[in-house]
Write an enzyme that holds these catalytic residues in place. Sequence first.
Site, PDB file in Angstrom:
ATOM      1  N   ASN A   1      45.216  38.368  43.938  1.00 60.55           N
ATOM      2  CA  ASN A   1      45.659  39.684  43.474  1.00 60.55           C
ATOM      3  C   ASN A   1      45.931  40.669  44.611  1.00 60.55           C
ATOM      4  OD1 ASN A   1      45.561  42.089  41.402  1.00 60.55           O
ATOM      5  ND2 ASN A   1      44.040  42.570  42.970  1.00 60.55           N
TER       6      ASN A   1
ATOM      7  N   THR B   1      47.932  52.835  39.514  1.00 62.87           N
ATOM      8  CA  THR B   1      46.985  52.446  40.575  1.00 62.87           C
ATOM      9  C   THR B   1      47.366  53.128  41.891  1.00 62.87           C
ATOM     10  OG1 THR B   1      48.251  50.563  41.407  1.00 62.87           O
ATOM     11  CG2 THR B   1      46.759  50.114  39.552  1.00 62.87           C
TER      12      THR B   1
ATOM     13  N   ASP C   1      39.032  39.313  53.772  1.00 64.25           N
ATOM     14  CA  ASP C   1      40.292  39.924  54.197  1.00 64.25           C
ATOM     15  C   ASP C   1      41.324  38.806  54.168  1.00 64.25           C
ATOM     16  OD1 ASP C   1      42.541  40.834  55.571  1.00 64.25           O
ATOM     17  OD2 ASP C   1      41.359  42.017  56.988  1.00 64.25           O
TER      18      ASP C   1
ATOM     19  N   LYS D   1      57.357  39.517  47.011  1.00 64.40           N
ATOM     20  CA  LYS D   1      57.029  38.942  45.708  1.00 64.40           C
ATOM     21  C   LYS D   1      58.032  37.826  45.350  1.00 64.40           C
ATOM     22  CE  LYS D   1      53.377  41.492  44.830  1.00 64.40           C
ATOM     23  NZ  LYS D   1      52.028  40.912  44.823  1.00 64.40           N
TER      24      LYS D   1
ATOM     25  N   TYR E   1      58.203  44.926  50.259  1.00 63.29           N
ATOM     26  CA  TYR E   1      57.362  44.618  49.090  1.00 63.29           C
ATOM     27  C   TYR E   1      58.082  43.723  48.076  1.00 63.29           C
ATOM     28  CZ  TYR E   1      54.410  45.197  44.961  1.00 63.29           C
ATOM     29  OH  TYR E   1      53.622  44.956  43.861  1.00 63.29           O
TER      30      TYR E   1
HETATM   31  N1  LIG Z   1      50.385  48.632  40.086  1.00 62.68           N
HETATM   32  C1  LIG Z   1      51.518  48.112  39.650  1.00 62.68           C
HETATM   33  O1  LIG Z   1      52.298  48.795  38.966  1.00 62.68           O
HETATM   34  C2  LIG Z   1      51.875  46.697  39.964  1.00 62.68           C
HETATM   35  C3  LIG Z   1      53.073  46.206  39.441  1.00 62.68           C
HETATM   36  C4  LIG Z   1      53.432  44.889  39.694  1.00 62.68           C
HETATM   37  C5  LIG Z   1      52.583  44.085  40.439  1.00 62.68           C
HETATM   38  N2  LIG Z   1      51.422  44.592  40.947  1.00 62.68           N
HETATM   39  C6  LIG Z   1      50.582  43.680  41.724  1.00 62.68           C
HETATM   40  O2  LIG Z   1      49.265  43.691  41.172  1.00 62.68           O
HETATM   41  C7  LIG Z   1      48.303  43.438  42.207  1.00 62.68           C
HETATM   42  C8  LIG Z   1      47.258  44.534  42.219  1.00 62.68           C
HETATM   43  O3  LIG Z   1      47.901  45.761  42.508  1.00 62.68           O
HETATM   44  P1  LIG Z   1      47.222  47.172  42.257  1.00 62.68           P
HETATM   45  O4  LIG Z   1      48.274  48.031  41.672  1.00 62.68           O
HETATM   46  O5  LIG Z   1      45.934  47.027  41.570  1.00 62.68           O
HETATM   47  O6  LIG Z   1      47.008  47.657  43.775  1.00 62.68           O
HETATM   48  P2  LIG Z   1      45.853  48.516  44.476  1.00 62.68           P
HETATM   49  O7  LIG Z   1      45.174  49.401  43.496  1.00 62.68           O
HETATM   50  O8  LIG Z   1      46.496  49.108  45.676  1.00 62.68           O
HETATM   51  O9  LIG Z   1      44.806  47.387  44.918  1.00 62.68           O
HETATM   52  C9  LIG Z   1      45.177  46.430  45.865  1.00 62.68           C
HETATM   53  C10 LIG Z   1      43.944  45.640  46.232  1.00 62.68           C
HETATM   54  O10 LIG Z   1      44.310  44.722  47.264  1.00 62.68           O
HETATM   55  C11 LIG Z   1      43.363  44.853  48.307  1.00 62.68           C
HETATM   56  N3  LIG Z   1      43.884  44.423  49.590  1.00 62.68           N
HETATM   57  C12 LIG Z   1      44.963  44.850  50.269  1.00 62.68           C
HETATM   58  N4  LIG Z   1      45.063  44.212  51.443  1.00 62.68           N
HETATM   59  C13 LIG Z   1      44.017  43.363  51.516  1.00 62.68           C
HETATM   60  C14 LIG Z   1      43.568  42.435  52.473  1.00 62.68           C
HETATM   61  N5  LIG Z   1      44.198  42.266  53.646  1.00 62.68           N
HETATM   62  N6  LIG Z   1      42.464  41.700  52.196  1.00 62.68           N
HETATM   63  C15 LIG Z   1      41.794  41.867  51.043  1.00 62.68           C
HETATM   64  N7  LIG Z   1      42.156  42.748  50.098  1.00 62.68           N
HETATM   65  C16 LIG Z   1      43.263  43.497  50.350  1.00 62.68           C
HETATM   66  C17 LIG Z   1      42.975  46.313  48.295  1.00 62.68           C
HETATM   67  O11 LIG Z   1      41.775  46.509  49.027  1.00 62.68           O
HETATM   68  P3  LIG Z   1      41.464  47.904  49.833  1.00 62.68           P
HETATM   69  O12 LIG Z   1      40.841  48.828  48.823  1.00 62.68           O
HETATM   70  O13 LIG Z   1      40.528  47.457  50.900  1.00 62.68           O
HETATM   71  O14 LIG Z   1      42.773  48.408  50.355  1.00 62.68           O
HETATM   72  C18 LIG Z   1      42.806  46.510  46.800  1.00 62.68           C
HETATM   73  O15 LIG Z   1      41.570  46.007  46.375  1.00 62.68           O
HETATM   74  C19 LIG Z   1      49.113  43.347  43.507  1.00 62.68           C
HETATM   75  O16 LIG Z   1      49.388  41.993  43.783  1.00 62.68           O
HETATM   76  C20 LIG Z   1      50.388  44.087  43.175  1.00 62.68           C
HETATM   77  O17 LIG Z   1      51.473  43.687  43.978  1.00 62.68           O
HETATM   78  C21 LIG Z   1      51.054  45.877  40.728  1.00 62.68           C
END
Ligand SMILES: NC(=O)c1ccc[n+]([C@@H]2O[C@H](COP(=O)([O-])OP(=O)(O)OC[C@H]3O[C@@H](n4cnc5c(N)ncnc54)[C@H](OP(=O)(O)O)[C@@H]3O)[C@@H](O)[C@H]2O)c1
Length: 248
Positions: A95, A206, A68, A175, A171
């Site tokens: 990530n 996602t 965590d 970043k 958010y």
């Molecule tokens: N999706 C997009 O369009 C997008 C765009 C730009 C940047 N990003 C960045 O890409 C990265 C991945 O995003 P995603 O879209 O794949 O998001 P996601 O599907 O919501 O996954 C987020 C991950 O972070 C974990 N997490 C959250 N809080 C945590 C904590 N306290 N300790 C450990 N793990 C934790 C979640 O675990 P749980 O399952 O336990 O919640 C999940 O595994 C992030 O940094 C996000 O800001 C995403």
Amino acid sequence: MVAMNENTNGPTVALVTGANKGIGYEIAAGLGALGWQVGVGARDGQRREEAVRTLRARGVDAFAVPLDVTDDDSATAAAELLAERFGRLDVLVNNAAVTGGMPQAPTGVDPAQVRLVVETNVLGVIRVTNAVLPLLRRSAAPRIVNMSSGVGSLALQSDPDAFTGPTSAAYAPSKTFLNAVTVQYAKELTGTGVLVNLACPGYCDTDLNGHRGTRTPAQGAVIAVRLATLPADGPTGQFFNEDGPLPW
Ligand SMILES: NC(=O)c1ccc[n+]([C@@H]2O[C@H](COP(=O)([O-])OP(=O)(O)OC[C@H]3O[C@@H](n4cnc5c(N)ncnc54)[C@H](OP(=O)(O)O)[C@@H]3O)[C@@H](O)[C@H]2O)c1
């Protein structure tokens, strides 16, 4: 940028935080496809074990890392697990992140919402990075990839023609903060061999955005894998998406 890894002391070892789903899961799969051993950092036991199981079924040498990112003891325990098992870490992908929920327009935002997002998206990166840094320093080719977002770019946020998502006091600024902190890490780590860069995955389908993203998580993982495999003369303290450098 050439995809390569210069470690000669056994398989490359990586840790991906928040690797149980979404882009993090696909980054783990992408690094595993290189023949690396990949730590699946995840806070929930069931989701973590399920991700390790499905990654292993895909041929990835994945292992579970309870983590965590908001918890000091958890970050310390993750570093201890890596130290005991491998004695070093080659690549860290920070990530894990949360949006904190919407809406979060500045005039109505709950400070608790901002606090949770900064705790996870910024302090979480600092916490985990510093916990494993002694292990990264033992690597022949240490790389840190911090998952950022184009929404953290002040240049894009202030461009009326750029798409930067909903108005956000938690958010998006988290970043921007992460970008600034990453530049400071790069400055401090100059000359150590540790390369630390920021990756924007693009708008991916996602849970983070209610599956409104138009790219696949696997497409989002591509730039992270590229930055994880930079050669020794690769960039540091820079911000990239798949197409190249992004404006600050
Ligand atoms: N999706 C997009 O369009 C997008 C765009 C730009 C940047 N990003 C960045 O890409 C990265 C991945 O995003 P995603 O879209 O794949 O998001 P996601 O599907 O919501 O996954 C987020 C991950 O972070 C974990 N997490 C959250 N809080 C945590 C904590 N306290 N300790 C450990 N793990 C934790 C979640 O675990 P749980 O399952 O336990 O919640 C999940 O595994 C992030 O940094 C996000 O800001 C995403």
